[in-house]
Design a protein around this motif. Structure first.
Motif, PDB file in Angstrom:
ATOM      1  N   THR A   6       6.970  36.282  14.423  1.00 43.89           N
ATOM      2  CA  THR A   6       5.538  36.051  14.252  1.00 43.89           C
ATOM      3  C   THR A   6       4.870  37.125  13.419  1.00 43.89           C
ATOM      4  OG1 THR A   6       5.050  37.195  16.291  1.00 43.89           O
ATOM      5  CG2 THR A   6       5.328  34.822  16.436  1.00 43.89           C
ATOM      6  N   ASP A   7       5.610  37.815  12.566  1.00 41.25           N
ATOM      7  CA  ASP A   7       5.040  38.901  11.789  1.00 41.25           C
ATOM      8  C   ASP A   7       5.260  38.688  10.287  1.00 41.25           C
ATOM      9  OD1 ASP A   7       3.544  41.137  11.748  1.00 41.25           O
ATOM     10  OD2 ASP A   7       5.118  42.517  12.349  1.00 41.25           O
ATOM     11  N   PRO A   8       4.757  37.572   9.716  1.00 42.83           N
ATOM     12  CA  PRO A   8       4.929  37.334   8.282  1.00 42.83           C
ATOM     13  C   PRO A   8       3.961  38.203   7.475  1.00 42.83           C
ATOM     14  CG  PRO A   8       3.621  35.604   9.237  1.00 42.83           C
ATOM     15  CD  PRO A   8       4.048  36.496  10.373  1.00 42.83           C
ATOM     16  N   SER A   9       4.102  38.165   6.143  1.00 42.62           N
ATOM     17  CA  SER A   9       3.232  38.994   5.311  1.00 42.62           C
ATOM     18  C   SER A   9       1.805  38.445   5.253  1.00 42.62           C
ATOM     19  CB  SER A   9       3.799  39.103   3.903  1.00 42.62           C
ATOM     20  OG  SER A   9       3.850  37.818   3.312  1.00 42.62           O
ATOM     21  N   SER A  10       1.644  37.114   5.330  1.00 45.75           N
ATOM     22  CA  SER A  10       0.305  36.529   5.375  1.00 45.75           C
ATOM     23  C   SER A  10       0.342  35.244   6.194  1.00 45.75           C
ATOM     24  CB  SER A  10      -0.223  36.244   3.975  1.00 45.75           C
ATOM     25  OG  SER A  10       0.514  35.203   3.387  1.00 45.75           O
ATOM     26  N   VAL A  11      -0.787  34.928   6.820  1.00 45.09           N
ATOM     27  CA  VAL A  11      -0.907  33.709   7.637  1.00 45.09           C
ATOM     28  C   VAL A  11      -2.249  33.051   7.352  1.00 45.09           C
ATOM     29  CG1 VAL A  11       0.561  34.547   9.507  1.00 45.09           C
ATOM     30  CG2 VAL A  11      -1.877  34.958   9.597  1.00 45.09           C
ATOM     31  N   ARG A  12      -2.385  31.811   7.778  1.00 42.43           N
ATOM     32  CA  ARG A  12      -3.646  31.087   7.630  1.00 42.43           C
ATOM     33  C   ARG A  12      -4.724  31.768   8.471  1.00 42.43           C
ATOM     34  NH1 ARG A  12      -3.186  25.048   6.779  1.00 42.43           N
ATOM     35  NH2 ARG A  12      -5.039  25.016   8.087  1.00 42.43           N
ATOM     36  N   VAL A  13      -5.939  31.797   7.950  1.00 43.73           N
ATOM     37  CA  VAL A  13      -7.026  32.472   8.661  1.00 43.73           C
ATOM     38  C   VAL A  13      -7.366  31.754   9.967  1.00 43.73           C
ATOM     39  CG1 VAL A  13      -8.938  31.340   7.452  1.00 43.73           C
ATOM     40  CG2 VAL A  13      -9.262  33.603   8.405  1.00 43.73           C
ATOM     41  N   ASP A  14      -7.320  30.423   9.997  1.00 49.77           N
ATOM     42  CA  ASP A  14      -7.636  29.721  11.248  1.00 49.77           C
ATOM     43  C   ASP A  14      -6.568  29.996  12.300  1.00 49.77           C
ATOM     44  OD1 ASP A  14      -5.684  28.187   9.959  1.00 49.77           O
ATOM     45  OD2 ASP A  14      -6.494  26.282  10.699  1.00 49.77           O
ATOM     46  N   SER A  15      -5.315  30.056  11.879  1.00 52.73           N
ATOM     47  CA  SER A  15      -4.221  30.338  12.801  1.00 52.73           C
ATOM     48  C   SER A  15      -4.305  31.768  13.334  1.00 52.73           C
ATOM     49  CB  SER A  15      -2.888  30.106  12.085  1.00 52.73           C
ATOM     50  OG  SER A  15      -1.818  30.430  12.927  1.00 52.73           O
ATOM     51  N   TRP A  16      -4.617  32.712  12.454  1.00 51.30           N
ATOM     52  CA  TRP A  16      -4.684  34.110  12.881  1.00 51.30           C
ATOM     53  C   TRP A  16      -5.845  34.354  13.836  1.00 51.30           C
ATOM     54  CZ3 TRP A  16      -8.113  38.225  12.256  1.00 51.30           C
ATOM     55  CH2 TRP A  16      -7.612  39.465  12.662  1.00 51.30           C
ATOM     56  N   THR A  17      -7.032  33.814  13.521  1.00 60.48           N
ATOM     57  CA  THR A  17      -8.183  34.045  14.404  1.00 60.48           C
ATOM     58  C   THR A  17      -7.962  33.430  15.783  1.00 60.48           C
ATOM     59  OG1 THR A  17      -9.312  32.125  13.463  1.00 60.48           O
ATOM     60  CG2 THR A  17      -9.891  34.295  12.572  1.00 60.48           C
ATOM     61  N   TRP A  18      -7.235  32.314  15.824  1.00 63.39           N
ATOM     62  CA  TRP A  18      -6.886  31.706  17.112  1.00 63.39           C
ATOM     63  C   TRP A  18      -5.831  32.543  17.824  1.00 63.39           C
ATOM     64  CZ3 TRP A  18      -1.949  29.482  17.935  1.00 63.39           C
ATOM     65  CH2 TRP A  18      -1.777  28.899  19.181  1.00 63.39           C
ATOM     66  N   ALA A  19      -4.831  33.029  17.081  1.00 62.26           N
ATOM     67  CA  ALA A  19      -3.727  33.785  17.676  1.00 62.26           C
ATOM     68  C   ALA A  19      -4.200  35.093  18.297  1.00 62.26           C
ATOM     69  CB  ALA A  19      -2.647  34.049  16.627  1.00 62.26           C
ATOM     70  N   VAL A  20      -5.202  35.734  17.697  1.00 57.54           N
ATOM     71  CA  VAL A  20      -5.697  37.001  18.254  1.00 57.54           C
ATOM     72  C   VAL A  20      -6.886  36.784  19.188  1.00 57.54           C
ATOM     73  CG1 VAL A  20      -4.832  38.420  16.367  1.00 57.54           C
ATOM     74  CG2 VAL A  20      -7.143  37.496  16.254  1.00 57.54           C
ATOM     75  N   ARG A  21      -7.098  35.539  19.568  1.00 58.70           N
ATOM     76  CA  ARG A  21      -8.079  35.174  20.599  1.00 58.70           C
ATOM     77  C   ARG A  21      -9.535  35.400  20.202  1.00 58.70           C
ATOM     78  NH1 ARG A  21      -5.924  34.445  25.789  1.00 58.70           N
ATOM     79  NH2 ARG A  21      -3.665  34.392  25.685  1.00 58.70           N
ATOM     80  N   LEU A  22      -9.854  35.241  18.914  1.00 56.12           N
ATOM     81  CA  LEU A  22     -11.245  35.273  18.496  1.00 56.12           C
ATOM     82  C   LEU A  22     -11.888  33.904  18.682  1.00 56.12           C
ATOM     83  CD1 LEU A  22     -10.878  37.458  15.288  1.00 56.12           C
ATOM     84  CD2 LEU A  22     -11.711  38.162  17.528  1.00 56.12           C
ATOM     85  N   PHE A  23     -11.053  32.855  18.725  1.00 54.30           N
ATOM     86  CA  PHE A  23     -11.492  31.496  19.034  1.00 54.30           C
ATOM     87  C   PHE A  23     -10.634  30.946  20.154  1.00 54.30           C
ATOM     88  CE2 PHE A  23     -13.045  31.794  14.646  1.00 54.30           C
ATOM     89  CZ  PHE A  23     -14.340  31.327  14.820  1.00 54.30           C
ATOM     90  N   LYS A  24     -11.216  30.051  20.944  1.00 53.66           N
ATOM     91  CA  LYS A  24     -10.508  29.497  22.092  1.00 53.66           C
ATOM     92  C   LYS A  24      -9.429  28.502  21.675  1.00 53.66           C
ATOM     93  CE  LYS A  24     -12.148  28.829  26.705  1.00 53.66           C
ATOM     94  NZ  LYS A  24     -13.239  28.434  27.550  1.00 53.66           N
ATOM     95  N   THR A  25      -9.703  27.712  20.627  1.00 56.44           N
ATOM     96  CA  THR A  25      -8.730  26.737  20.148  1.00 56.44           C
ATOM     97  C   THR A  25      -8.582  26.864  18.640  1.00 56.44           C
ATOM     98  OG1 THR A  25     -10.362  25.000  19.766  1.00 56.44           O
ATOM     99  CG2 THR A  25      -9.368  25.088  21.959  1.00 56.44           C
ATOM    100  N   ARG A  26      -7.442  26.393  18.136  1.00 53.50           N
ATOM    101  CA  ARG A  26      -7.231  26.460  16.692  1.00 53.50           C
ATOM    102  C   ARG A  26      -8.160  25.492  15.979  1.00 53.50           C
ATOM    103  NH1 ARG A  26      -1.742  25.842  13.219  1.00 53.50           N
ATOM    104  NH2 ARG A  26      -2.747  26.033  11.204  1.00 53.50           N
ATOM    105  N   SER A  27      -8.437  24.357  16.602  1.00 53.33           N
ATOM    106  CA  SER A  27      -9.353  23.417  15.958  1.00 53.33           C
ATOM    107  C   SER A  27     -10.767  24.001  15.885  1.00 53.33           C
ATOM    108  CB  SER A  27      -9.353  22.083  16.690  1.00 53.33           C
ATOM    109  OG  SER A  27      -9.778  22.241  18.024  1.00 53.33           O
ATOM    110  N   ALA A  28     -11.172  24.797  16.858  1.00 51.30           N
ATOM    111  CA  ALA A  28     -12.473  25.459  16.799  1.00 51.30           C
ATOM    112  C   ALA A  28     -12.497  26.487  15.677  1.00 51.30           C
ATOM    113  CB  ALA A  28     -12.796  26.131  18.132  1.00 51.30           C
ATOM    114  N   ALA A  29     -11.373  27.179  15.474  1.00 48.83           N
ATOM    115  CA  ALA A  29     -11.269  28.148  14.385  1.00 48.83           C
ATOM    116  C   ALA A  29     -11.356  27.444  13.036  1.00 48.83           C
ATOM    117  CB  ALA A  29      -9.965  28.931  14.499  1.00 48.83           C
ATOM    118  N   ALA A  30     -10.665  26.314  12.900  1.00 51.02           N
ATOM    119  CA  ALA A  30     -10.698  25.558  11.646  1.00 51.02           C
ATOM    120  C   ALA A  30     -12.093  25.000  11.387  1.00 51.02           C
ATOM    121  CB  ALA A  30      -9.671  24.435  11.684  1.00 51.02           C
TER     122      ALA A  30
END
Length: 127
Positions: A6-30
């Motif tokens: 889970t440590d790539p050089s870059s990831v999608r912003v919606d996926s990252w904000t969801w993964a670090v718990r800034l949003f409750k769901t990935r669809s909410a992040a998107a």
């Protein structure tokens, strides 16, 4: 602490904000990205925009703007303790309660201000 796979050089912003718990769901992040509430390095971000180490992400949610810097891009959602290690929170502290209390607010359900009230508010603001 290494997180396998889970440590790539870059990831999608919606996926990252969801993964670090800034949003409750990935669809909410998107949805926040599509609405223009997420900015990466000063520009509005689409959900698929990549983020990498060192990028600044600004999120406006619930009337509060959070400013975080990416420390480690991850794709899988992790526990709260590990998630905090993946970003640095540069959000300024909220204003003191005295300042918030001094801002006038209309009563809920009072409706739209009348023309006279609008002129009074404009005069107060110095417009």
């Amino acid at each position: 602490m290494a997180i396998s796979g889970t440590d790539p050089s870059s990831v999608r912003v919606d996926s990252w904000t969801w993964a670090v718990r800034l949003f409750k769901t990935r669809s909410a992040a998107a949805a926040a990205c599509r609405s223009g509430h997420v900015r990466v390095n000063g520009s509005t971000a689409k959900p698929a925009q990549p983020v990498k180490t060192g990028d600044e992400v600004r999120i406006r949610a619930a009337g509060v703007e959070r400013i975080v810097e990416v420390i480690r891009p991850i794709t899988k959602r992790v526990g709260a303790v590990v998630a905090v290690e993946c970003y640095t929170d540069n959000t300024p502290p909220p204003p003191p309660r005295e300042v918030l209390a001094s801002i006038p607010q209309r009563d809920r359900g009072a409706g739209r201000p009348t023309k006279r009230e609008r002129r009074d508010m404009d005069r107060l603001r110095g417009l």
